[in-house]
Design an enzyme around this catalytic site. Structure first.
Site, PDB file in Angstrom:
ATOM      1  N   GLN A  32      44.950  53.816  46.270  1.00 34.87           N
ATOM      2  CA  GLN A  32      45.248  54.791  47.314  1.00 34.87           C
ATOM      3  C   GLN A  32      46.248  55.922  46.509  1.00 34.87           C
ATOM      4  O   GLN A  32      46.991  55.612  45.658  1.00 34.87           O
ATOM      5  CB  GLN A  32      46.128  54.185  48.363  1.00 34.87           C
ATOM      6  CG  GLN A  32      46.607  55.111  49.494  1.00 34.87           C
ATOM      7  CD  GLN A  32      45.447  55.516  50.219  1.00 34.87           C
ATOM      8  OE1 GLN A  32      44.244  55.071  50.470  1.00 34.87           O
ATOM      9  NE2 GLN A  32      45.543  56.802  50.963  1.00 34.87           N
ATOM     10  N   ASP A  71      35.411  57.191  46.236  1.00 33.29           N
ATOM     11  CA  ASP A  71      36.530  58.321  46.351  1.00 33.29           C
ATOM     12  C   ASP A  71      35.636  59.591  45.807  1.00 33.29           C
ATOM     13  O   ASP A  71      36.081  60.716  46.218  1.00 33.29           O
ATOM     14  CB  ASP A  71      37.792  58.052  45.895  1.00 33.29           C
ATOM     15  CG  ASP A  71      38.819  57.780  46.820  1.00 33.29           C
ATOM     16  OD1 ASP A  71      38.689  58.130  48.107  1.00 33.29           O
ATOM     17  OD2 ASP A  71      39.929  57.404  46.420  1.00 33.29           O
ATOM     18  N   LYS A  80      42.004  51.672  56.691  1.00 31.69           N
ATOM     19  CA  LYS A  80      40.637  51.338  56.044  1.00 31.69           C
ATOM     20  C   LYS A  80      40.619  49.768  56.022  1.00 31.69           C
ATOM     21  O   LYS A  80      39.513  49.649  56.202  1.00 31.69           O
ATOM     22  CB  LYS A  80      41.180  51.702  54.512  1.00 31.69           C
ATOM     23  CG  LYS A  80      41.249  53.343  54.364  1.00 31.69           C
ATOM     24  CD  LYS A  80      41.486  53.715  52.897  1.00 31.69           C
ATOM     25  CE  LYS A  80      41.837  55.275  52.927  1.00 31.69           C
ATOM     26  NZ  LYS A  80      41.957  55.778  51.529  1.00 31.69           N
TER      27      LYS A  80
HETATM   28  N1  LIG Z   1      42.446  57.517  47.281  1.00 28.29           N
HETATM   29  C1  LIG Z   1      42.635  58.372  48.299  1.00 28.29           C
HETATM   30  N2  LIG Z   1      43.785  58.639  48.564  1.00 28.29           N
HETATM   31  C2  LIG Z   1      44.226  59.438  49.524  1.00 28.29           C
HETATM   32  C3  LIG Z   1      43.084  60.248  50.183  1.00 28.29           C
HETATM   33  C4  LIG Z   1      41.833  59.784  49.804  1.00 28.29           C
HETATM   34  O1  LIG Z   1      40.589  60.322  50.572  1.00 28.29           O
HETATM   35  N3  LIG Z   1      41.644  58.871  48.763  1.00 28.29           N
HETATM   36  N4  LIG Z   1      43.331  61.180  51.214  1.00 28.29           N
HETATM   37  C5  LIG Z   1      44.544  61.180  51.955  1.00 28.29           C
HETATM   38  C6  LIG Z   1      44.881  60.038  52.900  1.00 28.29           C
HETATM   39  N5  LIG Z   1      43.783  59.509  53.635  1.00 28.29           N
HETATM   40  C7  LIG Z   1      43.064  58.429  53.162  1.00 28.29           C
HETATM   41  O2  LIG Z   1      43.179  57.989  52.240  1.00 28.29           O
HETATM   42  C8  LIG Z   1      43.715  59.920  55.195  1.00 28.29           C
HETATM   43  C9  LIG Z   1      44.479  60.875  55.552  1.00 28.29           C
HETATM   44  C10 LIG Z   1      44.302  61.135  56.916  1.00 28.29           C
HETATM   45  C11 LIG Z   1      43.645  60.434  57.852  1.00 28.29           C
HETATM   46  C12 LIG Z   1      43.786  60.656  59.274  1.00 28.29           C
HETATM   47  O3  LIG Z   1      42.869  60.167  59.711  1.00 28.29           O
HETATM   48  N6  LIG Z   1      44.492  61.653  59.750  1.00 28.29           N
HETATM   49  C13 LIG Z   1      44.736  61.751  61.460  1.00 28.29           C
HETATM   50  C14 LIG Z   1      46.463  61.627  61.497  1.00 28.29           C
HETATM   51  C15 LIG Z   1      46.786  60.283  61.375  1.00 28.29           C
HETATM   52  C16 LIG Z   1      48.559  60.410  61.170  1.00 28.29           C
HETATM   53  O4  LIG Z   1      48.785  60.395  62.483  1.00 28.29           O
HETATM   54  O5  LIG Z   1      49.104  60.274  60.324  1.00 28.29           O
HETATM   55  C17 LIG Z   1      44.177  63.069  61.862  1.00 28.29           C
HETATM   56  O6  LIG Z   1      44.127  64.081  60.820  1.00 28.29           O
HETATM   57  O7  LIG Z   1      43.534  63.227  62.852  1.00 28.29           O
HETATM   58  C18 LIG Z   1      42.983  59.466  57.371  1.00 28.29           C
HETATM   59  C19 LIG Z   1      43.056  59.238  56.114  1.00 28.29           C
HETATM   60  C20 LIG Z   1      45.679  60.988  50.871  1.00 28.29           C
HETATM   61  N7  LIG Z   1      45.324  59.924  49.781  1.00 28.29           N
END
Ligand SMILES: Nc1nc2c(c(=O)[nH]1)N[C@@H](CN(C=O)c1ccc(C(=O)N[C@@H](CCC(=O)O)C(=O)O)cc1)CN2
Length: 299
Positions: free
Chosen positions: A98, A121, A54
């Site tokens: 987060q 969010d 982020k």
């Molecule tokens: N306050 C928040 N916490 C969390 C959120 C949120 O939206 N707000 N979501 C998830 C975590 N997250 C962002 O925070 C998030 C999850 C996954 C990805 C992502 O790009 N995933 C990749 C794989 C990455 C990897 O190798 O692990 C993909 O799917 O291609 C970005 C952000 C929980 N917490």
């Protein structure tokens, strides 16, 4: 049928490009720099990776990034003091904490402490209520990202049967509201739904957010459907010792033989989450300054 694989990574890069362009214009024409503050409590390794991503992407699009790392045993009062300062800081247009947070803290209470106008969010009761009433607020990032992918893939969704499997506040409920706004006929399915396979089989748009790896099988998918996979489960890599592998909630191999289009895991919905967080921060900044919102980056 072999499905089109929806490239969320490329689409997220396009969204970030649009955000960066608008941010540059804001700076040039109004001397305003949108700012995003991220609060991380504790040392969860996955959360640290997401928070670092982020920060990097916020800076890349030209926004100001403010990171607040707090110890795992921080009291609610101390955390709220940080949030209160961010709420009052005019350089900060977006705030998020987060998740997950340590057990002694309540995600619901943390979200409620954030100014709804800075709740990028989109999780506050105020923003959830605005979405449910069809009014303008800030929309939860992952559902917003899925909506953008669906609009790009399908265009007009009016009259389509959409099934969202999962009823969380973070994803399932806002996703269902967004699909309703697109004039879909929406079903929310969940762990108590009877004959889930049959319900899924009626979906022109199937959105899986159950949190159980590969639960949705190819024979649950209607031929020609568009499948959005929101699940991310990390397992030890079967062929590469010491490495891990990510699985979605949909069994990709069998589903991609039936669907018209499908998001992969990784590289589908995940990258859209952070891109939409940046879009929401830009939107919040424009609204707080009474300036026109960026087109195509909101619900
Ligand atoms: N306050 C928040 N916490 C969390 C959120 C949120 O939206 N707000 N979501 C998830 C975590 N997250 C962002 O925070 C998030 C999850 C996954 C990805 C992502 O790009 N995933 C990749 C794989 C990455 C990897 O190798 O692990 C993909 O799917 O291609 C970005 C952000 C929980 N917490």
């Amino acid at each position: 049928m072999t499905a089109t694989v929806i490239d969320g990574k490329a689409f997220a890069a396009k969204v970030r490009g649009q955000v960066a362009e608008h941010v540059a214009k804001l700076k040039e024409e109004h001397g305003i720099t949108p700012g995003l503050a991220v609060v991380l409590v504790g040392e969860d390794p996955a959360s640290e990776v997401y928070v670092a991503a982020k920060h990097r992407q916020t800076v890349e699009v030209g926004m100001a990034s403010f990171e607040h790392k707090l110890p795992a045993d921080v009291s609610e009062d101390a955390l709220f003091e940080v949030i209160d300062k961010l709420n009052a800081d005019p350089k900060v247009h977006g705030i998020l904490c987060q998740f997950p947070v340590p057990d002694h803290l309540s995600e619901r209470r943390v979200v409620a402490r954030i100014d709804p106008n800075k709740d990028v969010d989109g999780l506050s009761v105020a923003n959830a209520g605005l979405l449910a009433s069809g009014e303008t607020g800030l929309v939860s990032c992952t559902p917003l990202g899925c909506l953008m992918l669906l609009r790009d893939q399908l265009g007009n969704m009016s009259g389509m049967n959409a099934v969202v499997v999962g009823r969380s506040n973070l994803f399932g409920k806002p996703m269902a509201q967004l699909l309703l706004q697109e004039n879909c006929t929406v079903t929310i399915a969940h762990s108590r739904t009877k004959d889930l396979a049959e319900v899924c089989g009626r979906a022109d748009i199937l959105v899986a957010a159950v949190g159980r790896a590969e639960m949705v099988q190819g024979d649950w998918v209607k031929p020609g459907a568009t499948v959005i996979d929101v699940g991310i489960t990390r397992i030890p890599h079967p062929e590469k010792p010491g490495k891990s592998k990510l699985l979605g909630d949909v069994e990709f191999g069998s589903a991609s033989n039936v669907a018209a289009a499908i998001t992969p895991v990784p590289g589908g919905v995940g990258p859209m989450t952070i891109a939409c967080l940046l879009a929401n921060t830009l939107t919040a900044c424009c609204r707080s300054n009474g300036l026109p919102e960026p087109e195509g980056l909101t619900a």
